[in-house]
Motif scaffolding. Structure first.
Motif, PDB file in Angstrom:
ATOM      1  N   GLY A  32       0.779  -1.225   0.000  1.00  0.00           N
ATOM      2  CA  GLY A  32       0.000   0.000   0.000  1.00  0.00           C
ATOM      3  C   GLY A  32       0.813   1.279   0.000  1.00  0.00           C
ATOM      4  O   GLY A  32       0.376   2.290   0.573  1.00  0.00           O
ATOM      5  N   PHE A  33       1.983   1.281  -0.624  1.00  0.00           N
ATOM      6  CA  PHE A  33       2.760   2.513  -0.726  1.00  0.00           C
ATOM      7  C   PHE A  33       2.000   3.524  -1.576  1.00  0.00           C
ATOM      8  O   PHE A  33       1.563   3.217  -2.684  1.00  0.00           O
ATOM      9  N   THR A  34       1.847   4.733  -1.082  1.00  0.00           N
ATOM     10  CA  THR A  34       0.993   5.723  -1.756  1.00  0.00           C
ATOM     11  C   THR A  34       1.768   6.710  -2.626  1.00  0.00           C
ATOM     12  O   THR A  34       1.162   7.460  -3.394  1.00  0.00           O
ATOM     13  N   GLY A  35       3.099   6.734  -2.506  1.00  0.00           N
ATOM     14  CA  GLY A  35       3.886   7.663  -3.310  1.00  0.00           C
ATOM     15  C   GLY A  35       4.126   7.128  -4.708  1.00  0.00           C
ATOM     16  O   GLY A  35       3.810   5.974  -5.030  1.00  0.00           O
ATOM     17  N   PRO A  36       4.693   7.951  -5.597  1.00  0.00           N
ATOM     18  CA  PRO A  36       4.988   7.504  -6.960  1.00  0.00           C
ATOM     19  C   PRO A  36       6.139   6.511  -7.000  1.00  0.00           C
ATOM     20  O   PRO A  36       7.092   6.606  -6.215  1.00  0.00           O
ATOM     21  N   ILE A  37       6.043   5.532  -7.892  1.00  0.00           N
ATOM     22  CA  ILE A  37       7.105   4.563  -8.148  1.00  0.00           C
ATOM     23  C   ILE A  37       7.506   4.722  -9.605  1.00  0.00           C
ATOM     24  O   ILE A  37       6.663   4.590 -10.506  1.00  0.00           O
ATOM     25  N   TRP A  38       8.784   5.002  -9.847  1.00  0.00           N
ATOM     26  CA  TRP A  38       9.265   5.325 -11.191  1.00  0.00           C
ATOM     27  C   TRP A  38      10.253   4.271 -11.677  1.00  0.00           C
ATOM     28  O   TRP A  38      11.426   4.293 -11.294  1.00  0.00           O
ATOM     29  N   PRO A  39       9.807   3.343 -12.522  1.00  0.00           N
ATOM     30  CA  PRO A  39      10.763   2.418 -13.135  1.00  0.00           C
ATOM     31  C   PRO A  39      11.636   3.158 -14.153  1.00  0.00           C
ATOM     32  O   PRO A  39      11.153   4.064 -14.859  1.00  0.00           O
ATOM     33  N   VAL A  40      12.914   2.783 -14.205  1.00  0.00           N
ATOM     34  CA  VAL A  40      13.838   3.348 -15.179  1.00  0.00           C
ATOM     35  C   VAL A  40      14.451   2.197 -15.964  1.00  0.00           C
ATOM     36  O   VAL A  40      15.091   1.314 -15.382  1.00  0.00           O
ATOM     37  N   HIS A  41      14.217   2.214 -17.310  1.00  0.00           N
ATOM     38  CA  HIS A  41      14.747   1.155 -18.160  1.00  0.00           C
ATOM     39  C   HIS A  41      14.959   1.721 -19.562  1.00  0.00           C
ATOM     40  O   HIS A  41      14.052   2.337 -20.131  1.00  0.00           O
ATOM     41  N   PRO A  42      16.152   1.518 -20.135  1.00  0.00           N
ATOM     42  CA  PRO A  42      16.437   2.153 -21.433  1.00  0.00           C
ATOM     43  C   PRO A  42      15.700   1.528 -22.617  1.00  0.00           C
ATOM     44  O   PRO A  42      15.598   2.153 -23.677  1.00  0.00           O
ATOM     45  N   LYS A  43      15.152   0.331 -22.461  1.00  0.00           N
ATOM     46  CA  LYS A  43      14.569  -0.365 -23.606  1.00  0.00           C
ATOM     47  C   LYS A  43      13.102  -0.733 -23.430  1.00  0.00           C
ATOM     48  O   LYS A  43      12.448  -1.124 -24.400  1.00  0.00           O
ATOM     49  N   ARG A  44      12.584  -0.653 -22.217  1.00  0.00           N
ATOM     50  CA  ARG A  44      11.202  -1.084 -21.986  1.00  0.00           C
ATOM     51  C   ARG A  44      10.328   0.108 -21.646  1.00  0.00           C
ATOM     52  O   ARG A  44      10.729   1.009 -20.901  1.00  0.00           O
ATOM     53  N   ASP A  45       9.121   0.093 -22.200  1.00  0.00           N
ATOM     54  CA  ASP A  45       8.162   1.176 -21.935  1.00  0.00           C
ATOM     55  C   ASP A  45       7.397   0.940 -20.635  1.00  0.00           C
ATOM     56  O   ASP A  45       6.901   1.891 -20.025  1.00  0.00           O
ATOM     57  N   VAL A  46       7.274  -0.339 -20.237  1.00  0.00           N
ATOM     58  CA  VAL A  46       6.508  -0.687 -19.045  1.00  0.00           C
ATOM     59  C   VAL A  46       7.330  -1.674 -18.220  1.00  0.00           C
ATOM     60  O   VAL A  46       7.890  -2.628 -18.761  1.00  0.00           O
ATOM     61  N   VAL A  47       7.401  -1.444 -16.928  1.00  0.00           N
ATOM     62  CA  VAL A  47       8.055  -2.365 -16.005  1.00  0.00           C
ATOM     63  C   VAL A  47       7.126  -2.561 -14.814  1.00  0.00           C
ATOM     64  O   VAL A  47       6.702  -1.591 -14.176  1.00  0.00           O
ATOM     65  N   GLY A  48       6.751  -3.806 -14.581  1.00  0.00           N
ATOM     66  CA  GLY A  48       5.886  -4.092 -13.448  1.00  0.00           C
ATOM     67  C   GLY A  48       4.528  -3.415 -13.549  1.00  0.00           C
ATOM     68  O   GLY A  48       3.934  -3.073 -12.517  1.00  0.00           O
ATOM     69  N   GLY A  49       4.047  -3.212 -14.764  1.00  0.00           N
ATOM     70  CA  GLY A  49       2.744  -2.584 -14.952  1.00  0.00           C
ATOM     71  C   GLY A  49       2.754  -1.068 -14.850  1.00  0.00           C
ATOM     72  O   GLY A  49       1.698  -0.437 -14.956  1.00  0.00           O
ATOM     73  N   LEU A  50       3.923  -0.467 -14.705  1.00  0.00           N
ATOM     74  CA  LEU A  50       4.024   0.984 -14.595  1.00  0.00           C
ATOM     75  C   LEU A  50       4.807   1.539 -15.782  1.00  0.00           C
ATOM     76  O   LEU A  50       5.739   0.889 -16.285  1.00  0.00           O
ATOM     77  N   PRO A  51       4.473   2.742 -16.235  1.00  0.00           N
ATOM     78  CA  PRO A  51       5.235   3.341 -17.333  1.00  0.00           C
ATOM     79  C   PRO A  51       6.682   3.592 -16.917  1.00  0.00           C
ATOM     80  O   PRO A  51       6.947   4.083 -15.818  1.00  0.00           O
ATOM     81  N   ALA A  52       7.615   3.235 -17.789  1.00  0.00           N
ATOM     82  CA  ALA A  52       9.036   3.340 -17.474  1.00  0.00           C
ATOM     83  C   ALA A  52       9.636   4.590 -18.103  1.00  0.00           C
ATOM     84  O   ALA A  52       9.187   5.061 -19.156  1.00  0.00           O
ATOM     85  N   PHE A  53      10.672   5.098 -17.459  1.00  0.00           N
ATOM     86  CA  PHE A  53      11.432   6.234 -17.968  1.00  0.00           C
ATOM     87  C   PHE A  53      12.729   5.705 -18.565  1.00  0.00           C
ATOM     88  O   PHE A  53      13.341   4.770 -18.044  1.00  0.00           O
ATOM     89  N   ALA A  54      13.162   6.328 -19.647  1.00  0.00           N
ATOM     90  CA  ALA A  54      14.346   5.832 -20.349  1.00  0.00           C
ATOM     91  C   ALA A  54      15.632   6.096 -19.581  1.00  0.00           C
ATOM     92  O   ALA A  54      16.605   5.348 -19.720  1.00  0.00           O
ATOM     93  N   SER A  55      15.662   7.136 -18.758  1.00  0.00           N
ATOM     94  CA  SER A  55      16.877   7.463 -18.015  1.00  0.00           C
ATOM     95  C   SER A  55      16.517   8.204 -16.739  1.00  0.00           C
ATOM     96  O   SER A  55      15.382   8.705 -16.587  1.00  0.00           O
ATOM     97  N   LEU A  56      17.480   8.315 -15.850  1.00  0.00           N
ATOM     98  CA  LEU A  56      17.257   9.062 -14.624  1.00  0.00           C
ATOM     99  C   LEU A  56      16.974  10.527 -14.913  1.00  0.00           C
ATOM    100  O   LEU A  56      16.218  11.182 -14.174  1.00  0.00           O
ATOM    101  N   ALA A  57      17.572  11.031 -15.970  1.00  0.00           N
ATOM    102  CA  ALA A  57      17.365  12.441 -16.314  1.00  0.00           C
ATOM    103  C   ALA A  57      15.919  12.734 -16.692  1.00  0.00           C
ATOM    104  O   ALA A  57      15.480  13.894 -16.628  1.00  0.00           O
TER     105      ALA A  57
END
Length: 665
Positions: A32-57
């Motif tokens: 039940g974590f209520t804050g945002p979770i940001w996956p970062v992956h250079p090749k995948r658009d979705v990780v664990g059902g969440l939209p992924a970011f290509a880089s930390l930047a």
């Protein structure tokens, strides 16, 4: 100390990697974590059902906490980038660093992090059950809580096992250290304890990296009313340096670490179940319950079992005071023998008010009470008939203000839901006598001396042995009494010098760490005439033998590469190892602590006038210890000083034999 608040209590979480990152996302969502979770992956658009970011930047903001689940080489760059954007901290999951011979790579990681805190590398992560934030890539057994204890471990598997407990313990945090390249044991412990919602700290420790910092954290926790308990494993790895002395064999292993923990006011237990039970006590009642404990049960068998199991655990049961005994006799009748442990029979079973009166009367005369009760298993039986007794235990605690512990003889005889409900109401059920009794003893651990810190640890170094004559000359300068004696390089030169000595003589060969084993000691001589040379002797010492001895003791002080230095004292002589009646303390000590340690010896009565014997001058023993400690303080070249035996008389004490190991220049 690094600021770990954002890492431990994040408002936002970033995850890097694929499979491990997905696991972290799943665990956060389940909790039940209520804050945002940001996956970062250079090749995948979705990780664990969440939209992924290509880089930390590309992240919308610097994350408070980041789980770095990429390979070790990529981890260094990721950490550098996280530090550059102002992230709050990182968990470095990958292995293959210093533990695999890659110390340089680990150093690069620390440099890349800069001031940003990093846990690990080779670290499983952190679980925050208070806020539902799990930087944790695996299953666990915990639940959300509003307050609870913190678990800190140098083994991920051990702490995972601890989360699976079904004993009602509310866990607020779970944290692993990994290689502790940047954030150390004391740093992480202090950060966990800084949360007001944390009630106590339990640790599985393999090694202590900074003993003074650890002592400071432990004492601060105790001052804040938070108990600390640990299981210390790997006791031989960091606490023993090979040395050819009796002290090394007696103070080695776990003796040094246990002495250090006791000096810090940290409770120590041997098993994980006792760790959990001790934490339950600390959570409900805080540290240091009283030492006067009573036990009540409705069976003579249970009373006898408690008595038998308590002694090895270090618990004792004081007699029932006469006024309390009279009141209990009125309540229970003439058939019941009033004793501690108390078998109150079943005459009052089911009578709630009368049971409450008996329980309250007994408990009021002691610091805490053990109430043996094994409720029937609810899946096959009806536990309703046990409710009056459980309610009476709770009422007795409320009426007396003393801790009342419902204790099941077997751990499975309290179901988890019942334990959780009791803990919520401020009652601490203990599960299984085998764990409950050591836990109660551990919870009696007194606080350390205010402001105590161990001496700075010195690294291992080459040493050489001073011969006995030189060692005793050092002792005499420090104020320790030694026998009158003379020395010479050979017996022919020694004989005329010894004519000025009186009484029976001792002849000793010099240059041996253990003279008795090589036949380099001859006692009760009336003359040195006709004595044969001793093979291997590097000189000779003749002394007047000590008379009027009440007891022979061993005193040993030695440097420790982790804990600074230790003192071992106990019954000595050539049978020191066989007697194994010693106490080890971490230095520095004060005179009162040495006196108390002497009283902990099994054979203390022999020093205290047992059966009409002459009392030993234990004050002289304490003075000798303090003199040896002062020697170690004044000269950091001294690695080890041992007196064995110290001949204790009715007045005074004399060092009959002495060994000093000194650092080689």
């Amino acid at each position: 100390m690094p600021d770990l608040s954002r890492l431990l209590r994040p408002q936002s979480i970033a995850v890097l990697g694929a499979g491990w990152a997905e696991n972290v996302i799943e665990q956060c969502q389940k909790m039940g974590f209520t804050g945002p979770i940001w996956p970062v992956h250079p090749k995948r658009d979705v990780v664990g059902g969440l939209p992924a970011f290509a880089s930390l930047a590309d992240l919308p903001a610097p994350p408070d906490a980041t789980f770095v689940g990429v390979n070790r080489f990529a981890t260094v760059k990721v950490v550098r980038d996280l530090a550059g954007i102002g992230a709050g901290g990182a968990i470095c999951f990958a292995s293959g660093w210093q533990e695999a011979g890659e110390a340089d790579l680990q150093a690069q990681l620390v440099a890349a992090a800069g001031d940003m805190p990093v846990l690990g590398p080779n670290c499983y992560g952190v679980i925050n059950y208070l806020d539902g934030a799990l930087l944790w890539p695996d299953q666990h057994g915990g639940r959300r809580v509003e307050r609870g204890v913190a678990l800190l471990s140098q083994s991920s598997n051990i702490v995972i096992n601890l989360t699976m407990q079904a004993r009602g313990l509310p866990v607020a945090y779970v944290a692993c250290l990994g290689n502790a390249a940047q954030v150390g044991l004391a740093d992480l412990a202090a950060a966990l304890l800084a949360d007001d919602r944390v009630t106590a700290l339990g640790m599985y420790i393999e090694g202590i990296d900074d003993a003074p910092a650890f002592a400071a954290v432990a004492q601060a926790a105790r001052a804040a009313g938070k108990g600390v308990v640990c299981v210390k494993s790997g006791k031989t790895e960091l606490s023993r340096v090979a040395a050819a002395s009796h002290t090394a064999s007696l103070a080695g292993g776990g003796a040094a670490s246990s002495a250090f923990l006791a000096a810090c006011g940290v409770a120590e237990v041997a098993t994980l179940d006792a760790l959990i039970e001790t934490l339950k006590i600390f959570h409900v009642h805080g540290p240091a319950i009283g030492t006067r404990v009573c036990s009540l049960s409705c069976s003579g068998g249970e009373a006898g079992l408690v008595a038998d199991m308590a002694a090895p655990a270090g618990l004792g049961f004081d007699p029932v005071p006469e006024a309390t005994k009279a009141r209990l006799s009125d309540l229970l009748g003439p058939i019941v023998t009033i004793a501690n442990p108390l078998d109150y029979h079943t005459f009052i079973w089911g009578d709630g008010p009368r049971t409450t009166d008996v329980f309250s009367t007994m408990l009021s005369a002691f610091d805490a009470g053990i109430f043996i009760i094994d409720p029937p298993r609810p899946d096959r039986c009806d536990p309703a008939s046990f409710q009056p007794a459980l309610a009476a235990i709770e009422a007795a605690q409320a009426a007396t203000g003393k801790p009342a512990f419902p204790v099941a003889s077997l751990p499975e005889n309290f179901d988890e839901d019942l334990a959780v409900a009791m803990m919520t109401r401020g009652l601490c059920p203990l599960m299984g006598l085998a764990a409950a009794l050591p836990a109660l003893r551990a919870a009696q651990t007194p606080p350390g001396r205010v402001g105590w810190r161990p001496w700075a640890a010195l690294p291992p170094r080459q040493t050489h042995l001073l011969d006995e004559a030189a060692a005793k000359a050092r002792l005499a300068l420090a104020g320790v009494a030694v026998p009158r004696g003379v020395t010479a390089p050979c017996l022919a030169e020694l004989v005329p010098l010894a004519l000025g000595l009186t009484g029976k003589l001792a002849l000793k060969g010099l240059g041996f760490a253990h003279k008795s084993e090589v036949g380099a000691v001859r006692l009760s001589l009336t003359s040195l005439q006709g004595q044969d040379e001793m093979a291997g002797a590097q000189g000779y010492l003749a002394e007047e033998m000590v008379t009027g001895t009440v007891a022979e003791l061993l005193l040993g002080l030695r440097r420790d590469p982790v804990y600074g230095a230790t003192l071992t004292l106990g019954f000595g002589g050539v049978e020191a190892e066989l007697l194994a009646d010693t106490v080890t303390l971490a230095l520095p000590v004060v005179a009162e602590e040495v006196s108390a340690a002497l009283r902990r010896l099994r054979l203390w009565p022999l020093l205290d006038g047992y059966r009409g014997r002459v009392r030993a001058d234990t004050g002289a023993v304490v003075q000798a210890v303090m003199a040896l400690q002062a020697m170690m303080v004044a000269d950091d070249r001294l690695e080890e000083i041992e007196i064995n035996p110290l001949m204790v008389r009715a007045q005074g004490a004399v060092a009959a034999d002495a060994v000093i190991w000194e650092a080689t220049e």
